[in-house]
Design a protein around this motif. Structure first.
Motif, PDB file in Angstrom:
ATOM      1  N   ARG A  75      -3.792  -1.903  -7.283  1.00  0.00           N
ATOM      2  CA  ARG A  75      -4.473  -2.132  -6.001  1.00  0.00           C
ATOM      3  C   ARG A  75      -5.793  -1.366  -5.995  1.00  0.00           C
ATOM      4  O   ARG A  75      -5.859  -0.249  -5.477  1.00  0.00           O
ATOM      5  N   THR A 114       1.828   1.820  -3.501  1.00  0.00           N
ATOM      6  CA  THR A 114       0.721   2.397  -4.261  1.00  0.00           C
ATOM      7  C   THR A 114       0.595   3.896  -4.001  1.00  0.00           C
ATOM      8  O   THR A 114       0.400   4.686  -4.928  1.00  0.00           O
ATOM      9  N   LEU A 172       0.832  -1.205   0.000  1.00  0.00           N
ATOM     10  CA  LEU A 172       0.000   0.000   0.000  1.00  0.00           C
ATOM     11  C   LEU A 172       0.865   1.252   0.000  1.00  0.00           C
ATOM     12  O   LEU A 172       0.545   2.242  -0.668  1.00  0.00           O
ATOM     13  N   PHE A 227      -7.750   3.058   3.433  1.00  0.00           N
ATOM     14  CA  PHE A 227      -7.618   2.304   2.181  1.00  0.00           C
ATOM     15  C   PHE A 227      -8.063   0.861   2.373  1.00  0.00           C
ATOM     16  O   PHE A 227      -7.667   0.165   3.240  1.00  0.00           O
ATOM     17  N   SER A 243      -9.187   0.246  -4.961  1.00  0.00           N
ATOM     18  CA  SER A 243      -9.813   0.566  -3.682  1.00  0.00           C
ATOM     19  C   SER A 243     -10.520   1.906  -3.791  1.00  0.00           C
ATOM     20  O   SER A 243     -10.139   2.761  -4.591  1.00  0.00           O
ATOM     21  N   TRP A 284      -8.159   4.801  -2.975  1.00  0.00           N
ATOM     22  CA  TRP A 284      -7.370   5.382  -4.061  1.00  0.00           C
ATOM     23  C   TRP A 284      -8.189   6.433  -4.798  1.00  0.00           C
ATOM     24  O   TRP A 284      -7.676   7.503  -5.135  1.00  0.00           O
TER      25      TRP A 284
END
Length: 257
Positions: free
Chosen positions: A202, A147, A144, A257, A204, A207
């Motif tokens: 990833r 990201t 994460l 997240f 989500s 994001w």
């Protein structure tokens, strides 16, 4: 294919201090097309920061945050910070439009510029410290963090692309920004598609929230500049990048997240 490769090299040479020993021609054709690759520059910066974070030993998050922030600044050569300080001096002077533009062109830095740089760097450092500390505590995964570090600098540079293409440039033909006048909406669409890479990596809602915060911060700043100055300059592009990055790091701390 060669023209696209040259444009990619121009993007990296213009936005970073990464050693790319290739001599290319900085004409409107290549510079305008290079904006498509601005998010890629952000991805590379984020990747370098993440790899650097892996090389640092655990247990000193405040110091590690300062090291990463120093590396971040060195990667860009302070280009955007310089624009931030000039813009803050101009807009913070509350003078008529022409005087504000003259102040922004002045190589000297005033009190407003120093304050803007101080608080931007302070918020970035504190945000990085918080994120690194969460990684050490196990409440934030390494993937994460990767990201987030990919997203924040890429979206801020994507915001620059939108500003370059969608808002008037008033810096004059002698300014570097004048070379972007051939950039068109197709390059913006391509840049926005590239920005989806971290989301694909990833997916989500977090994001999307991070992207939204950065986009909103960028839109508000550009709107303010256009209202006060009548358009944008090379300095305001740099300020836009710094403020969008700062908003992104701050949002990364508070968004789930």
């Amino acid at each position: 294919m060669r023209q696209w490769l040259v444009s990619l090299i121009v993007a990296f040479q213009f936005l970073t201090r990464l050693p790319i020993p290739v001599l290319v021609e900085y004409d409107k054709r290549y510079v305008s097309r290079s904006v498509l690759f601005y998010p890629v520059v952000g991805f590379v910066i984020g990747s370098i920061l993440y790899l650097a974070s892996l090389a640092l030993p655990p247990g000193a998050a405040p110091l590690h945050a300062a090291v990463l922030l120093l590396l971040w600044t060195l990667l860009t050569g302070g280009l955007h910070l310089d624009g931030l300080m000039d813009t803050a001096d101009g807009l913070g002077s509350h003078r008529p439009r022409e005087l504000m533009l003259a102040i922004m062109k002045d190589s000297r830095v005033g009190a407003m510029g120093v304050l803007a740089a101080f608080f931007v760097l302070l918020i970035k450092w504190a945000s990085l410290w918080t994120l690194l500390d969460r990684v050490e505590q196990g409440t934030l995964s390494g993937s994460l963090l990767l990201t987030l570090l990919l997203t924040v600098p890429a979206v801020s540079r994507g915001a620059m692309v939108a500003a370059i293409i969608r808002r008037p440039y008033i810096g004059g033909e002698q300014g570097m920004g004048g070379l972007f006048r051939d950039a068109h909406a197709g390059y913006l669409a391509g840049a926005l598609l590239l920005l989806l890479f971290p989301f694909i990596l990833r997916p989500s809602f977090g994001w999307l929230g991070l992207f939204g915060v950065q986009a909103a911060a960028a839109w508000l700043f550009v709107r303010h500049c256009v209202r006060r100055l009548g358009g944008l300059t090379g300095d305001t592009y740099g300020a836009l990048n710094e403020l969008a990055e700062t908003a992104g790091l701050l949002a990364a701390v508070y968004i789930s997240f």
